[in-house]
Scaffold this active site. Structure first.
Site, PDB file in Angstrom:
ATOM      1  N   GLY A  36     102.560 -48.335  71.412  1.00  0.00           N
ATOM      2  CA  GLY A  36     102.719 -49.589  70.781  1.00  0.00           C
ATOM      3  C   GLY A  36     103.902 -50.342  71.634  1.00  0.00           C
ATOM      4  CG  HIS A  37     107.784 -48.622  71.805  1.00  0.00           C
ATOM      5  ND1 HIS A  37     107.903 -47.417  71.396  1.00  0.00           N
ATOM      6  CD2 HIS A  37     108.614 -49.244  70.875  1.00  0.00           C
ATOM      7  CE1 HIS A  37     108.587 -47.224  70.320  1.00  0.00           C
ATOM      8  NE2 HIS A  37     109.147 -48.524  69.970  1.00  0.00           N
ATOM      9  N   GLY A 147     106.979 -55.713  67.912  1.00  0.00           N
ATOM     10  CA  GLY A 147     105.846 -55.409  67.317  1.00  0.00           C
ATOM     11  C   GLY A 147     105.502 -56.187  65.955  1.00  0.00           C
TER      12      GLY A 147
END
Ligand code: PAF
Length: 292
Positions: A36-37, A147
């Site tokens: 995700g990062h 996010g």
């Protein structure tokens, strides 16, 4: 790729880039980076000449009984991921570098933060707004990347940037999921094997909610009711909230007559996980960004 611990040093580097006319993206994180990062770093690299990734487990955004001490940390692993994805600097300050003795100024917000996660985490968003403001003042990025899994955080930061006339573009990036649907989170490392299986109820509930919306259901309480029923059938799960809200104001919406956010927080054992979907982002057929 260098790891910089010191505020003056990161400032000097960014100043040099800016004098060369380069644009700078910031990816604020608390480390223990996952795909995700990585997607945030990739997005920053696409939009900017240089990318700074901050890795700082911010004590101010944890409540007294929360997981600040046990939050996973592994700078070596993080450095590899940032390097592979082409980030230029990791800014990794010690707590005293960010909060010197006598620190007493805070950025707080009176709306948005009293809803959803703010109800069970009363000091959380003050800590987030304060540290993100500090990171913005230190790095002075052109753009910053967050996010959408933390949908409320994203709305809070957008609101703060607007209220305080911060000259930074805020970019929200899609949730990245494991191939089994679980939304990626550094906190997933807390889960035992049995809890990992149980944690799939979050994404299952998200997918159920998405399908109901796709099939034309407009009544929020019907959607929430079915999602809650699915989650409650899992013995290891305990619901904090499942709500359908306006994605900017976080106020509950009874009838889906416009795009909304459906967000949830669920304890799996003692680990609190979040997941969500935005109704205007439901694609035809697939369930979003599965990282196969
Ligand atoms: O989303 C996070 O990891 C944190 O809340 C943030 C934005 C890095 C602030 O500490």
């Amino acid at each position: 790729m260098q790891v910089v611990k010191n505020i003056d040093e990161v400032r000097a580097q960014v100043r040099e880039w800016k004098t060369q006319g380069l644009t700078v993206g910031l990816v604020p994180t608390m480390g223990y980076l996952h795909d995700g990062h990585a997607s945030l770093i990739d997005a920053s690299r696409r939009d900017n000449d240089r990318t700074v990734v901050s890795v700082f487990v911010n004590p101010m955004q944890f409540g007294p009984t929360e997981d600040f001490e046990s939050y996973p940390r592994d700078l070596e692993r993080d450095s590899k991921l940032v390097e592979v994805h082409g980030g230029d600097i990791i800014f990794n300050p010690e707590p005293y570098e960010m909060y010197h003795e006598g620190f007493s100024s805070f950025v707080d917000m009176t709306v948005l933060t009293q809803e959803l996660c703010g109800l069970s985490r009363p000091v959380h968003f003050r800590g987030v707004c304060t540290v993100v403001s500090k990171l913005f003042n230190i790095v002075k990025p052109d753009r910053a990347y967050f996010g959408k899994k933390d949908a409320q955080q994203l709305a809070v930061i957008r609101h703060m940037v607007d209220d305080l006339n911060m000259d930074i573009e805020i970019i929200g990036c899609p949730i990245v999921r494991e191939s089994n649907g679980l939304a990626m989170s550094s906190r997933n490392t807390y889960l035992s094997d049995a809890e990992k299986k149980a944690a799939l109820v979050l994404s299952k509930a998200v997918f159920l909610g998405m399908d109901m919306v796709k099939n034309g259901e407009k009544n929020s309480s019907v959607i929430i009711g079915k999602m809650k029923k699915l989650i409650e059938a899992e013995p290891l799960a305990r619901i904090d909230y499942v709500k359908i809200v306006d994605s900017a104001t976080m106020q509950q919406i009874p009838i889906l007559n416009r795009p909304v956010l459906c967000a949830m927080a669920v304890y799996i054992g003692s680990t609190r996980l979040i997941d969500n979907f935005f109704t205007d982002e439901i694609g035809g057929g697939s369930h979003g960004n599965i990282n196969a």
